[in-house]
Write a protein that holds these residues in place. Sequence first.
Motif, mmCIF file in Angstrom:
data_model
loop_
_atom_site.group_PDB
_atom_site.id
_atom_site.type_symbol
_atom_site.label_atom_id
_atom_site.label_comp_id
_atom_site.label_asym_id
_atom_site.label_seq_id
_atom_site.Cartn_x
_atom_site.Cartn_y
_atom_site.Cartn_z
ATOM 1 N N GLY A 104 41.005 0.578 49.671
ATOM 2 C CA GLY A 104 42.194 0.659 48.830
ATOM 3 C C GLY A 104 42.860 -0.690 48.641
ATOM 4 O O GLY A 104 43.347 -1.019 47.554
ATOM 5 N N SER A 105 42.876 -1.498 49.684
ATOM 6 C CA SER A 105 43.480 -2.820 49.580
ATOM 7 C C SER A 105 42.698 -3.705 48.613
ATOM 8 O O SER A 105 43.278 -4.422 47.789
ATOM 9 N N VAL A 106 41.384 -3.641 48.698
ATOM 10 C CA VAL A 106 40.562 -4.432 47.781
ATOM 11 C C VAL A 106 40.724 -3.919 46.346
ATOM 12 O O VAL A 106 40.853 -4.721 45.402
ATOM 13 N N HIS A 107 40.745 -2.608 46.167
ATOM 14 C CA HIS A 107 40.917 -2.044 44.818
ATOM 15 C C HIS A 107 42.250 -2.486 44.219
ATOM 16 O O HIS A 107 42.336 -2.797 43.024
ATOM 17 N N ARG A 108 43.273 -2.563 45.067
ATOM 18 C CA ARG A 108 44.576 -3.034 44.583
ATOM 19 C C ARG A 108 44.466 -4.457 44.044
ATOM 20 O O ARG A 108 45.026 -4.788 42.987
ATOM 21 N N LEU A 109 43.721 -5.315 44.720
ATOM 22 C CA LEU A 109 43.541 -6.685 44.240
ATOM 23 C C LEU A 109 42.777 -6.711 42.907
ATOM 24 O O LEU A 109 43.076 -7.520 42.029
ATOM 25 N N VAL A 110 41.819 -5.806 42.771
ATOM 26 C CA VAL A 110 41.101 -5.699 41.502
ATOM 27 C C VAL A 110 42.064 -5.307 40.386
ATOM 28 O O VAL A 110 42.068 -5.894 39.297
ATOM 29 N N LEU A 111 42.889 -4.286 40.634
ATOM 30 C CA LEU A 111 43.825 -3.806 39.621
ATOM 31 C C LEU A 111 44.854 -4.868 39.248
ATOM 32 O O LEU A 111 45.311 -4.921 38.096
ATOM 33 N N ARG B 125 31.959 -8.852 49.622
ATOM 34 C CA ARG B 125 31.920 -9.612 50.877
ATOM 35 C C ARG B 125 32.532 -10.996 50.683
ATOM 36 O O ARG B 125 33.263 -11.487 51.557
ATOM 37 N N ASP B 126 32.272 -11.614 49.548
ATOM 38 C CA ASP B 126 32.853 -12.937 49.275
ATOM 39 C C ASP B 126 34.378 -12.857 49.224
ATOM 40 O O ASP B 126 35.077 -13.770 49.696
ATOM 41 N N LEU B 127 34.911 -11.769 48.653
ATOM 42 C CA LEU B 127 36.368 -11.610 48.593
ATOM 43 C C LEU B 127 36.955 -11.498 49.998
ATOM 44 O O LEU B 127 37.992 -12.114 50.302
ATOM 45 N N LEU B 128 36.297 -10.734 50.872
ATOM 46 C CA LEU B 128 36.781 -10.624 52.255
ATOM 47 C C LEU B 128 36.796 -11.992 52.940
ATOM 48 O O LEU B 128 37.712 -12.295 53.711
ATOM 49 N N ALA B 129 35.772 -12.785 52.673
ATOM 50 C CA ALA B 129 35.681 -14.104 53.310
ATOM 51 C C ALA B 129 36.681 -15.092 52.717
ATOM 52 O O ALA B 129 37.268 -15.897 53.448
ATOM 53 N N ASP B 130 36.907 -15.006 51.396
ATOM 54 C CA ASP B 130 37.734 -16.009 50.717
ATOM 55 C C ASP B 130 39.222 -15.680 50.737
ATOM 56 O O ASP B 130 40.059 -16.589 50.706
ATOM 57 N N GLN B 131 39.571 -14.382 50.774
ATOM 58 C CA GLN B 131 40.980 -13.989 50.707
ATOM 59 C C GLN B 131 41.340 -12.991 51.812
ATOM 60 O O GLN B 131 41.886 -11.923 51.549
ATOM 61 N N PRO B 132 41.053 -13.306 53.068
ATOM 62 C CA PRO B 132 41.339 -12.334 54.132
ATOM 63 C C PRO B 132 42.816 -11.982 54.231
ATOM 64 O O PRO B 132 43.165 -10.836 54.530
ATOM 65 N N ARG C 90 43.394 -9.969 40.863
ATOM 66 C CA ARG C 90 43.402 -10.996 41.905
ATOM 67 C C ARG C 90 42.067 -11.051 42.653
ATOM 68 O O ARG C 90 41.970 -11.709 43.681
ATOM 69 N N ALA C 91 41.045 -10.342 42.146
ATOM 70 C CA ALA C 91 39.794 -10.223 42.893
ATOM 71 C C ALA C 91 38.652 -11.017 42.275
ATOM 72 O O ALA C 91 37.504 -10.874 42.712
ATOM 73 N N GLY C 92 38.942 -11.848 41.293
ATOM 74 C CA GLY C 92 37.915 -12.709 40.729
ATOM 75 C C GLY C 92 36.717 -11.954 40.192
ATOM 76 O O GLY C 92 36.846 -10.961 39.477
ATOM 77 N N ALA C 93 35.532 -12.385 40.595
ATOM 78 C CA ALA C 93 34.287 -11.843 40.058
ATOM 79 C C ALA C 93 34.070 -10.382 40.417
ATOM 80 O O ALA C 93 33.301 -9.683 39.736
ATOM 81 N N LEU C 94 34.728 -9.894 41.452
ATOM 82 C CA LEU C 94 34.497 -8.518 41.885
ATOM 83 C C LEU C 94 34.894 -7.514 40.803
ATOM 84 O O LEU C 94 34.297 -6.437 40.707
#
Length: 341
Positions: free
Chosen positions: A61-68, A96-103, A71-75
């Motif tokens: 959910g946190s990652v999906h929020r960044l997509v919406l 995985r790149d998003l987790l590494a780049d924007q923890p 803020r999630a770049g290429a994802l």
Amino acid sequence: MDLVAAVRQQAGGCARLGSPMYAGLCDRIADDLEAGGPSAALLADHRDAPGPDAVALRLLGSVHRLVLERRAGALAAYYPSVGGTWEPDAGWTAFRDLLADQPGAVAEWLDRPPQTNEVGRATALMAGLRTLGGPVRLFEIGSSAGLLLLADHYRYVAEDGSAWGPAASPVVLRPAWTGPAPRGEPRIVERVGSDVMPVDPRSTEGRLTLTAYVWPDQLHRHERLRGALDLAARVPYEVRRQGASELVDSIEPADGATTVLWHSVMWQYLPGEEQAAVTARIGELGAAATPSAPFAHLELEPQRPRPGAPHEFLVVLQTWPGGERRVLGTAAGHGVPTRCD
């Protein structure tokens, strides 16, 4: 259960509930945890979280929020909820790149429980209310944004093609019911909910929160959420910032309407002492009910239909005076369809 096992279990749940995207992501996250990848560092403080904490869904959910929020770049190119197309290998690499780049950004929502106010579960609620019929005072615990309090404003199309509810509703649930659907005509005259962390569906933040926890490859759920949010902006109802027992303590039967206490897929998250308090108060409300002021307890919760059987999402209605308990049917995890027995 350790975190890796919990995430793999969530993968199975997502697969059963029709989200191959999230099923695959959960399996990859579990592998990454075992390999000590970016998810291991990000979730280090959640290694001992109990299963009901749903750590995998918090992360997703946190990652999906960044997509919406763009803020999630290429994802974003892989998320169907924003027009992308899911590709398992390339999508996982971008995730995985998003987790590494924007923890830090991903971690912002890890301490908050998922807020899925699933509109589809209105099929189970309305199966119960149509069984009761007549004027209804509707009270809900674990309401989130209270979208299920608007159930009579949704359109329900049964398996046999029959329909109930406003023809122009922006929310159409199809097939709402399979089997012999009840035929009563409920009229909701009062709508009150409670939640310890209520979501305001009329605010930008509230709408973002609810959307982020809807699985991105399930576009039908996004469509009905959008319709429910439209109705929430126009139909008055109340969601109080209260615990479950506090709301239930405030309820009293009233002449001229059936007082209904309803909840769905939230009971497991209540502490044992609060479950006991709510159960005791339900007994008191049942004892106080009269033919002119009846009381009903309606629930959609995962339960065993008989000892040793697998859990099912049972729609259970108990009514007073008398205390008769009926299993009305079973529902899919997200409510559609509800099979009426």
